[in-house]
Write a protein that holds these residues in place. Sequence first.
Motif, PDB file in Angstrom:
ATOM      1  N   LEU A  37       0.817  -1.213   0.000  1.00 54.36           N
ATOM      2  CA  LEU A  37       0.000   0.000   0.000  1.00 54.36           C
ATOM      3  C   LEU A  37       0.852   1.265   0.000  1.00 54.36           C
ATOM      4  N   SER A  38       2.046   1.180   0.551  1.00 50.15           N
ATOM      5  CA  SER A  38       2.914   2.362   0.587  1.00 50.15           C
ATOM      6  C   SER A  38       3.404   2.773  -0.805  1.00 50.15           C
ATOM      7  N   TYR A  39       3.305   1.882  -1.781  1.00 52.76           N
ATOM      8  CA  TYR A  39       3.720   2.188  -3.149  1.00 52.76           C
ATOM      9  C   TYR A  39       2.590   2.774  -4.001  1.00 52.76           C
ATOM     10  N   ALA A  40       1.395   2.894  -3.419  1.00 56.21           N
ATOM     11  CA  ALA A  40       0.241   3.386  -4.174  1.00 56.21           C
ATOM     12  C   ALA A  40      -0.061   4.837  -3.828  1.00 56.21           C
ATOM     13  N   LYS A  41      -0.576   5.558  -4.814  1.00 58.79           N
ATOM     14  CA  LYS A  41      -1.022   6.938  -4.607  1.00 58.79           C
ATOM     15  C   LYS A  41      -2.540   6.928  -4.527  1.00 58.79           C
ATOM     16  N   TRP A  42      -3.057   7.623  -3.521  1.00 56.71           N
ATOM     17  CA  TRP A  42      -4.505   7.637  -3.292  1.00 56.71           C
ATOM     18  C   TRP A  42      -5.055   9.027  -3.542  1.00 56.71           C
ATOM     19  N   ASN A  43      -6.301   9.087  -3.988  1.00 53.63           N
ATOM     20  CA  ASN A  43      -6.992  10.357  -4.224  1.00 53.63           C
ATOM     21  C   ASN A  43      -7.608  10.907  -2.944  1.00 53.63           C
ATOM     22  N   THR A  44      -7.379  10.249  -1.835  1.00 51.76           N
ATOM     23  CA  THR A  44      -7.934  10.657  -0.555  1.00 51.76           C
ATOM     24  C   THR A  44      -6.857  10.537   0.518  1.00 51.76           C
ATOM     25  N   ALA A  45      -6.979  11.330   1.562  1.00 51.07           N
ATOM     26  CA  ALA A  45      -5.988  11.290   2.644  1.00 51.07           C
ATOM     27  C   ALA A  45      -6.150  10.050   3.520  1.00 51.07           C
ATOM     28  N   ALA A  46      -7.336   9.452   3.508  1.00 52.50           N
ATOM     29  CA  ALA A  46      -7.600   8.283   4.351  1.00 52.50           C
ATOM     30  C   ALA A  46      -8.286   7.189   3.537  1.00 52.50           C
ATOM     31  N   PRO A  47      -7.503   6.415   2.773  1.00 53.77           N
ATOM     32  CA  PRO A  47      -8.110   5.369   1.950  1.00 53.77           C
ATOM     33  C   PRO A  47      -8.774   4.284   2.806  1.00 53.77           C
ATOM     34  N   ALA A  48      -9.877   3.758   2.296  1.00 55.95           N
ATOM     35  CA  ALA A  48     -10.627   2.714   2.996  1.00 55.95           C
ATOM     36  C   ALA A  48     -10.108   1.343   2.597  1.00 55.95           C
ATOM     37  N   VAL A  49      -9.662   0.591   3.592  1.00 57.05           N
ATOM     38  CA  VAL A  49      -9.201  -0.783   3.420  1.00 57.05           C
ATOM     39  C   VAL A  49     -10.331  -1.686   3.889  1.00 57.05           C
ATOM     40  N   CYS A  50     -10.782  -2.578   3.026  1.00 64.58           N
ATOM     41  CA  CYS A  50     -11.890  -3.460   3.376  1.00 64.58           C
ATOM     42  C   CYS A  50     -11.455  -4.915   3.285  1.00 64.58           C
ATOM     43  N   ALA A  51     -11.506  -5.600   4.411  1.00 68.27           N
ATOM     44  CA  ALA A  51     -11.253  -7.042   4.447  1.00 68.27           C
ATOM     45  C   ALA A  51     -12.580  -7.719   4.111  1.00 68.27           C
ATOM     46  N   VAL A  52     -12.608  -8.453   3.023  1.00 66.34           N
ATOM     47  CA  VAL A  52     -13.845  -9.037   2.514  1.00 66.34           C
ATOM     48  C   VAL A  52     -14.086 -10.407   3.154  1.00 66.34           C
ATOM     49  N   ASN A  53     -15.251 -10.544   3.772  1.00 65.78           N
ATOM     50  CA  ASN A  53     -15.706 -11.802   4.386  1.00 65.78           C
ATOM     51  C   ASN A  53     -14.768 -12.315   5.476  1.00 65.78           C
ATOM     52  N   ASN A  54     -14.049 -11.419   6.159  1.00 62.05           N
ATOM     53  CA  ASN A  54     -13.113 -11.878   7.183  1.00 62.05           C
ATOM     54  C   ASN A  54     -12.909 -10.805   8.259  1.00 62.05           C
ATOM     55  N   PRO A  55     -13.859 -10.659   9.196  1.00 64.74           N
ATOM     56  CA  PRO A  55     -13.698  -9.666  10.268  1.00 64.74           C
ATOM     57  C   PRO A  55     -12.423  -9.840  11.093  1.00 64.74           C
ATOM     58  N   PRO A  56     -11.973 -11.077  11.407  1.00 62.16           N
ATOM     59  CA  PRO A  56     -10.709 -11.196  12.159  1.00 62.16           C
ATOM     60  C   PRO A  56      -9.502 -10.611  11.412  1.00 62.16           C
ATOM     61  N   LEU A  57      -9.483 -10.722  10.096  1.00 64.11           N
ATOM     62  CA  LEU A  57      -8.398 -10.127   9.313  1.00 64.11           C
ATOM     63  C   LEU A  57      -8.440  -8.611   9.435  1.00 64.11           C
ATOM     64  N   ALA A  58      -9.623  -8.029   9.360  1.00 67.16           N
ATOM     65  CA  ALA A  58      -9.745  -6.576   9.523  1.00 67.16           C
ATOM     66  C   ALA A  58      -9.217  -6.157  10.888  1.00 67.16           C
ATOM     67  N   GLN A  59      -9.545  -6.912  11.919  1.00 71.79           N
ATOM     68  CA  GLN A  59      -9.071  -6.593  13.270  1.00 71.79           C
ATOM     69  C   GLN A  59      -7.544  -6.675  13.345  1.00 71.79           C
ATOM     70  N   GLN A  60      -6.950  -7.686  12.731  1.00 72.39           N
ATOM     71  CA  GLN A  60      -5.494  -7.817  12.741  1.00 72.39           C
ATOM     72  C   GLN A  60      -4.820  -6.703  11.937  1.00 72.39           C
ATOM     73  N   LEU A  61      -5.449  -6.290  10.853  1.00 71.57           N
ATOM     74  CA  LEU A  61      -4.909  -5.152  10.086  1.00 71.57           C
ATOM     75  C   LEU A  61      -4.934  -3.885  10.927  1.00 71.57           C
ATOM     76  N   LEU A  62      -6.016  -3.681  11.675  1.00 72.36           N
ATOM     77  CA  LEU A  62      -6.093  -2.519  12.574  1.00 72.36           C
ATOM     78  C   LEU A  62      -4.976  -2.554  13.606  1.00 72.36           C
ATOM     79  N   ILE A  63      -4.764  -3.703  14.214  1.00 73.16           N
ATOM     80  CA  ILE A  63      -3.741  -3.858  15.253  1.00 73.16           C
ATOM     81  C   ILE A  63      -2.340  -3.650  14.686  1.00 73.16           C
ATOM     82  N   ASN A  64      -2.121  -4.113  13.461  1.00 76.58           N
ATOM     83  CA  ASN A  64      -0.788  -4.095  12.865  1.00 76.58           C
ATOM     84  C   ASN A  64      -0.542  -2.940  11.897  1.00 76.58           C
TER      85      ASN A  64
END
Length: 167
Positions: A37-64
């Motif tokens: 993700l650090s190699y990508a340019k975003w049109n917004t200051a806070a891009p939305a990251v969506c973990a699809v069909n996996n709430p525990p993955l979203a939680q781990q992404l938040l933690i990490n």
Amino acid sequence: MVHSLEKKALLICAVLFSSSLPAAPTASLYSTVFSILSYAKWNTAAPAVCAVNNPPLAQQLLINAPDHSNYRISAIQSNEIKTSACQILIFSTLSPKEEQYLLNTAATFPALSISTNNAECEIGSAFCLYKRSQNFAFKVNLESLTQARVHVDPRVLLLAKSVESSK
């Protein structure tokens, strides 16, 4: 004209590299995701990251997530993709064919896709993470990356080439 030059550069890279390129390994799945993700340019200051069909993955992404990152990380179900405002879709439970179907029918572009369950990376997500020895690495699907319509620094492709040539 700049957009045209970016397209030409990406096409040149596509000719020079195979359609699925591996890249340098990192220690964890989460550091690999945020490195990409650090190699990508975003049109917004806070891009939305969506973990699809996996709430525990979203939680781990938040933690990490890196300190001071501006990513808005959440879990969504695949049937919510079309109505979401996700700039980054992370797939971990779907087959490559299911990923491709959702990218073709539900994703609103620009949107970058990453998979943790698509080792071949021939269809589906633009970036596909896989375990190599004790580390995580990734492959790039250039066709999906082009479809994503997200500007990604070409150094990601150079990383892939340097790993490929060191095999």
